[in-house]
Design an enzyme around this catalytic site. Structure first.
Site, short mmCIF file in Angstrom:
data_model
loop_
_atom_site.label_atom_id
_atom_site.label_comp_id
_atom_site.label_asym_id
_atom_site.label_seq_id
_atom_site.Cartn_x
_atom_site.Cartn_y
_atom_site.Cartn_z
N ILE A 13 28.75 20.55 46.59
CA ILE A 13 29.22 19.48 45.69
C ILE A 13 29.34 18.17 46.46
CG2 ILE A 13 31.04 18.80 44.07
CD1 ILE A 13 31.68 21.89 43.90
N SER A 125 40.51 23.62 42.12
CA SER A 125 39.77 24.68 41.45
C SER A 125 40.55 25.21 40.26
CB SER A 125 39.50 25.82 42.44
OG SER A 125 39.05 26.98 41.77
N TYR A 150 42.27 32.43 48.37
CA TYR A 150 41.53 31.16 48.21
C TYR A 150 42.22 30.30 47.15
CZ TYR A 150 38.29 28.11 45.77
OH TYR A 150 37.74 27.04 45.11
N LYS A 154 44.47 26.67 47.34
CA LYS A 154 44.25 25.47 46.51
C LYS A 154 45.56 25.08 45.81
CE LYS A 154 39.82 24.53 47.00
NZ LYS A 154 39.35 23.25 47.58
N ASN A 198 28.10 35.91 46.57
CA ASN A 198 29.15 36.51 45.72
C ASN A 198 29.03 35.99 44.30
OD1 ASN A 198 30.77 37.96 47.71
ND2 ASN A 198 31.12 35.94 48.59
N LEU A 200 27.57 34.38 40.73
CA LEU A 200 26.56 34.85 39.78
C LEU A 200 25.21 34.17 39.94
CD1 LEU A 200 25.90 36.60 37.25
CD2 LEU A 200 26.61 34.63 35.88
N ASP A 298 38.78 39.64 38.60
CA ASP A 298 38.06 38.80 37.63
C ASP A 298 38.89 38.61 36.36
OD1 ASP A 298 35.85 38.20 39.04
OD2 ASP A 298 34.50 39.61 38.07
C1 WQD Z 1 31.11 34.47 37.45
C2 WQD Z 1 31.00 35.65 36.50
C3 WQD Z 1 31.66 37.73 37.48
C4 WQD Z 1 28.44 38.00 40.38
C5 WQD Z 1 34.55 31.86 41.67
C6 WQD Z 1 35.74 31.14 42.21
C7 WQD Z 1 35.71 29.71 41.76
C8 WQD Z 1 34.43 29.07 42.21
C9 WQD Z 1 33.27 29.84 41.58
C10 WQD Z 1 34.72 28.04 44.34
C11 WQD Z 1 32.18 36.60 36.62
C12 WQD Z 1 30.18 37.75 37.10
C13 WQD Z 1 29.27 37.54 39.37
C14 WQD Z 1 27.65 39.16 40.18
C15 WQD Z 1 28.55 39.36 37.96
N1 WQD Z 1 34.35 29.07 43.61
N2 WQD Z 1 29.32 38.23 38.19
N3 WQD Z 1 27.74 39.80 38.97
O1 WQD Z 1 34.47 34.46 40.06
O2 WQD Z 1 34.21 32.93 38.03
O3 WQD Z 1 34.64 31.92 40.26
O4 WQD Z 1 33.38 31.18 42.06
O5 WQD Z 1 34.89 26.90 44.04
O6 WQD Z 1 36.79 29.01 42.35
O7 WQD Z 1 36.89 31.75 41.69
O8 WQD Z 1 32.44 32.95 39.81
O9 WQD Z 1 30.01 33.28 39.99
O10 WQD Z 1 31.57 34.88 41.23
O11 WQD Z 1 31.39 35.00 38.75
O12 WQD Z 1 28.61 39.96 36.89
O13 WQD Z 1 26.88 39.63 41.08
O14 WQD Z 1 29.85 36.40 36.86
O15 WQD Z 1 32.27 38.98 37.17
O16 WQD Z 1 32.48 37.09 35.34
P1 WQD Z 1 33.99 33.17 39.48
P2 WQD Z 1 31.30 34.03 40.02
#
Ligand code: WQD
Length: 349
Positions: A13, A125, A150, A154, A198, A200, A298
């Site tokens: 970002i 966040s 984390y 914040k 990690n 999505l 989650d």
């Molecule tokens: C999104 C959705 C997962 C991976 C985190 C932090 C947030 C920000 C973004 C820092 C969820 C699902 C994910 C996968 C899946 N980080 N998923 N399979 O957890 O909402 O937020 O990252 O700034 O602060 O909390 O983001 O992208 O990990 O997950 O099904 O392999 O996708 O369960 O519903 P999240 P994410």
């Protein structure tokens, strides 16, 4: 034009915000320690803005290194992106997250007070809301029911910033991001997570590139329309625009902001299965996936109330999920072709 210090400006970002501020005429100075970024991002920023970037490699947990930057430069405002941001990593090593993220912000505040810099935009966040019963999440909702170190780091940083803003007459705006996605339309800048992602979208990109076999969808038994979890995915260029508007507000003479927190999101919930469909439509490729168990920590549904950002910053996210998927894929394709982002191949010519 104002001179803005951008901590973590080589990050996802931060680099997109650096591009936008420079294009808007601001002088920018980036500091970063490359713990979660690469120098190639700075080259990409320079290629996009067609000029050199002022930069120092600084670890914000080292107060002497940080002071050396402030003693040689004068800044009108600071945007503070630098910080560790992996939810899963923080669960495994909370002390690393508290040491790094909180010490960095304390050192920055000490330098601000020493050099009489009063204006700060802080990268916060939506995870500070933690488990909330209702959505959309609004800024006056209670914060602190955090579910990982984390998010707690914040939350604690926001508490510190608010106290110090009030006691030292600073002007601080905390921007609470939801789920950043997308990449710069040039294909030169994007997110380059280290190791197995990690999050999505980076994970889907590696599946689409053949680097990973298939996506595990973490749960399809949530109380949502299609059973998969819902998030508020906001394009990183929209996020950069939100930071520009926050800086403009803090720098305008009549600004009376002491401490304020504002959501940056689209205000629209999108499910995991809907994201898969968007990527398939943008790339013309199938995303192989299997339904796996829910991921610990989650939330079922999270998306932003956006009226405060609209009223106080005149900010509304404009880019669609489809645009984000297209921009992400363009960046990924260049990484796939060159093993780096596009600017590296340009430099080699
Ligand atoms: C999104 C959705 C997962 C991976 C985190 C932090 C947030 C920000 C973004 C820092 C969820 C699902 C994910 C996968 C899946 N980080 N998923 N399979 O957890 O909402 O937020 O990252 O700034 O602060 O909390 O983001 O992208 O990990 O997950 O099904 O392999 O996708 O369960 O519903 P999240 P994410």
């Amino acid at each position: 034009m104002a001179n803005v210090l951008i901590t973590g400006g080589a990050g996802y970002i931060g680099s997109h915000t650096a591009v936008l501020l420079s294009q808007e005429g601001y002088d920018i100075y980036i500091i970063d320690n490359f713990i979660n970024s690469e120098p190639s991002a700075l080259r990409a920023v320079e290629k996009i803005i067609s000029k050199c970037v002022q930069f120092s490699e600084v670890d914000l947990t080292n107060s002497e290194e940080l002071d050396a930057v402030f003693s040689k430069n004068s800044f009108d405002a600071i945007i503070h992106f630098a910080g560790l941001k992996s939810v899963s990593e923080s669960v495994g090593d909370p002390l690393k997250y508290y040491n790094n993220n909180i010490s960095s912000t304390l050192n920055l505040l000490n330098s601000m007070c020493k050099y009489n810099i009063t204006k700060l935009v802080f990268s916060s966040s939506a995870t500070v809301y933690g488990k909330c019963e209702t959505v959309p999440l609004a800024e006056d909702f209670p914060i602190g029911q955090t579910t990982n170190p984390y998010a707690t780091s914040k939350f604690v940083q926001e508490l510190i910033l608010k106290d110090v803003a009030l006691s030292n007459n600073l002007n601080i705006m905390a921007l609470r991001y939801f789920n950043p996605v997308g990449a710069h339309t040039s294909g030169l800048l994007g997110e380059k997570p280290r190791g197995i992602p990690n999050n999505l979208c980076p994970y889907i990109l590696q599946v689409l590139s053949g680097k990973l076999d298939r996506l595990n969808v973490f749960g399809d038994d949530y109380e949502t329309a299609d059973g998969s979890a819902i998030r508020d995915y906001i394009h990183v260029v929209d996020l950069a625009i939100g930071h520009l508007k926050a800086i403009e507000k803090l720098l305008c003479a009549e600004s009376s902001v002491s401490y304020d927190a504002i959501n940056l999101g689209r205000g629209v919930g999108v499910s995991v299965l809907e994201m898969i469909k968007s990527f398939e439509s943008a790339t013309g490729r199938k995303v192989p996936y299997k339904i796996a168990g829910r991921r610990q920590g989650d939330l079922p549904v999270s998306y932003a109330a956006t009226d405060k950002a609209s009223a106080e910053l005149g900010f509304q996210a404009e880019r669609s999920i489809e645009q984000a998927c297209l921009d992400l894929w363009r960046y990924q394709e260049h990484l796939n072709k060159t093993g780096t982002s596009k600017e590296q191949s340009v430099r080699e010519k």
